[in-house]
Design an enzyme around this catalytic site. Sequence first.
Site, PDB file in Angstrom:
ATOM      1  N   GLU A 139      43.868 -13.143   5.194  1.00  0.00           N
ATOM      2  CA  GLU A 139      44.610 -13.825   6.272  1.00  0.00           C
ATOM      3  C   GLU A 139      44.651 -15.349   6.064  1.00  0.00           C
ATOM      4  O   GLU A 139      45.018 -16.080   6.975  1.00  0.00           O
ATOM      5  CB  GLU A 139      44.010 -13.475   7.642  1.00  0.00           C
ATOM      6  CG  GLU A 139      44.335 -12.053   8.056  1.00  0.00           C
ATOM      7  CD  GLU A 139      43.803 -11.662   9.417  1.00  0.00           C
ATOM      8  OE1 GLU A 139      44.403 -10.777  10.051  1.00  0.00           O
ATOM      9  OE2 GLU A 139      42.768 -12.216   9.842  1.00  0.00           O
ATOM     10  N   ASP A 251      36.553  -4.330  10.136  1.00  0.00           N
ATOM     11  CA  ASP A 251      35.762  -5.566  10.047  1.00  0.00           C
ATOM     12  C   ASP A 251      34.289  -5.287  10.363  1.00  0.00           C
ATOM     13  O   ASP A 251      33.392  -5.845   9.724  1.00  0.00           O
ATOM     14  CB  ASP A 251      36.308  -6.619  11.009  1.00  0.00           C
ATOM     15  CG  ASP A 251      37.755  -6.965  10.715  1.00  0.00           C
ATOM     16  OD1 ASP A 251      38.134  -6.907   9.529  1.00  0.00           O
ATOM     17  OD2 ASP A 251      38.501  -7.271  11.655  1.00  0.00           O
TER      18      ASP A 251
HETATM   19  O1  RIB Z   1      41.060  -6.470  11.978  1.00  0.00           O
HETATM   20  C1  RIB Z   1      41.342  -6.760  13.319  1.00  0.00           C
HETATM   21  C2  RIB Z   1      41.856  -8.162  13.433  1.00  0.00           C
HETATM   22  O2  RIB Z   1      43.108  -8.254  12.799  1.00  0.00           O
HETATM   23  C3  RIB Z   1      42.074  -8.645  14.848  1.00  0.00           C
HETATM   24  O3  RIB Z   1      40.960  -9.261  15.407  1.00  0.00           O
HETATM   25  C4  RIB Z   1      43.264  -9.592  14.692  1.00  0.00           C
HETATM   26  O4  RIB Z   1      42.931 -10.914  14.968  1.00  0.00           O
HETATM   27  C5  RIB Z   1      43.743  -9.419  13.252  1.00  0.00           C
HETATM   28  O5  RIB Z   1      43.317 -10.438  12.449  1.00  0.00           O
END
Ligand code: RIB
Length: 302
Positions: A139, A251
């Site tokens: 990201e 995550d």
């Molecule tokens: O993986 C989940 C996350 O993806 C969310 O918290 C959102 O912010 C995106 O980044």
Amino acid sequence: MKIAVIGSNMIDLLTQISRMPEQGETIEGLSFDMGFGGKGANQAVAMARLGADVLMLTRVGDDVFGRSVRENFEQLGMDTRYVLTAPGVSNGVAPIFVDPTANNRIVIVKGANNHLTPKDVDDAAVDLKKCDLIVLQLEVPLETVYHAIAWGAEHGVPVILNPAPAAELDFEAIKSVDFFVPNETELSLIAKMPVNSVDEARSAARALVERGIRNVIVTLGSKGALLVTEKGDELFPPFTVTPVDTTGAGDAFIGSFSYYYLKTGDLAVAMTTANRYAALSTTKPGTQKSFIAREEFEEKGS
Ligand code: RIB
């Protein structure tokens, strides 16, 4: 143990819906909540809640969201010396829609995350060298991710790459990572092979290992997680729960895998424990809000 996360942070705008609206249609949502998110920050917070010493290298916005993200990291006791502000830029945000089946649809607006540069990585070098692990996602700009991977290889700091959200990648730039942790979609994109079953995931992950990636871990949601290395492969079964919101489960897996792998040095223990931590995160709404502290996690047993 000290872990560096070089990655994103977002403010999650979480809306529970009964169904997705059609084009041109307005529907009423069931509830709304705001929370801290972003794949990098989520993974870092999972590690911190479990007890790791976490260095966060990220860019927050020059706004109220950016300031509250920084405060959140500080309250969690993380090393925030490299939480940098992108002047004049808004913080990353993520509108998220969760349906009654606990599945989500997410839009990310990267904002300040787009301003994390290779130079930011170099500027943190003296402290990154003291870390036992660097954890990366997609990201922030790809050039920064590639630079951090090369930096880790050059300085002997192991690297975990979570290639999320899915993107076309330069295989040569990523193949030195110690752990490559995609979901099915991300794996299919990099391996250029279909991944619609556990067998297909195994074949695609094996193809990556044959091309030079040491360890591939495929997160398979309700099917568990698959570990493929030069020595063989093993499917770690899921921990069964009744989910209400699966947002951030990947995550939670990576954050807890990182912590328990460094703590125990045992891949099987780290895989099993991460499966359980990720599953438990789906039993509460929200992303970071659903990541429990080590005491509560260990009390819940296995
Ligand atoms: O993986 C989940 C996350 O993806 C969310 O918290 C959102 O912010 C995106 O980044």
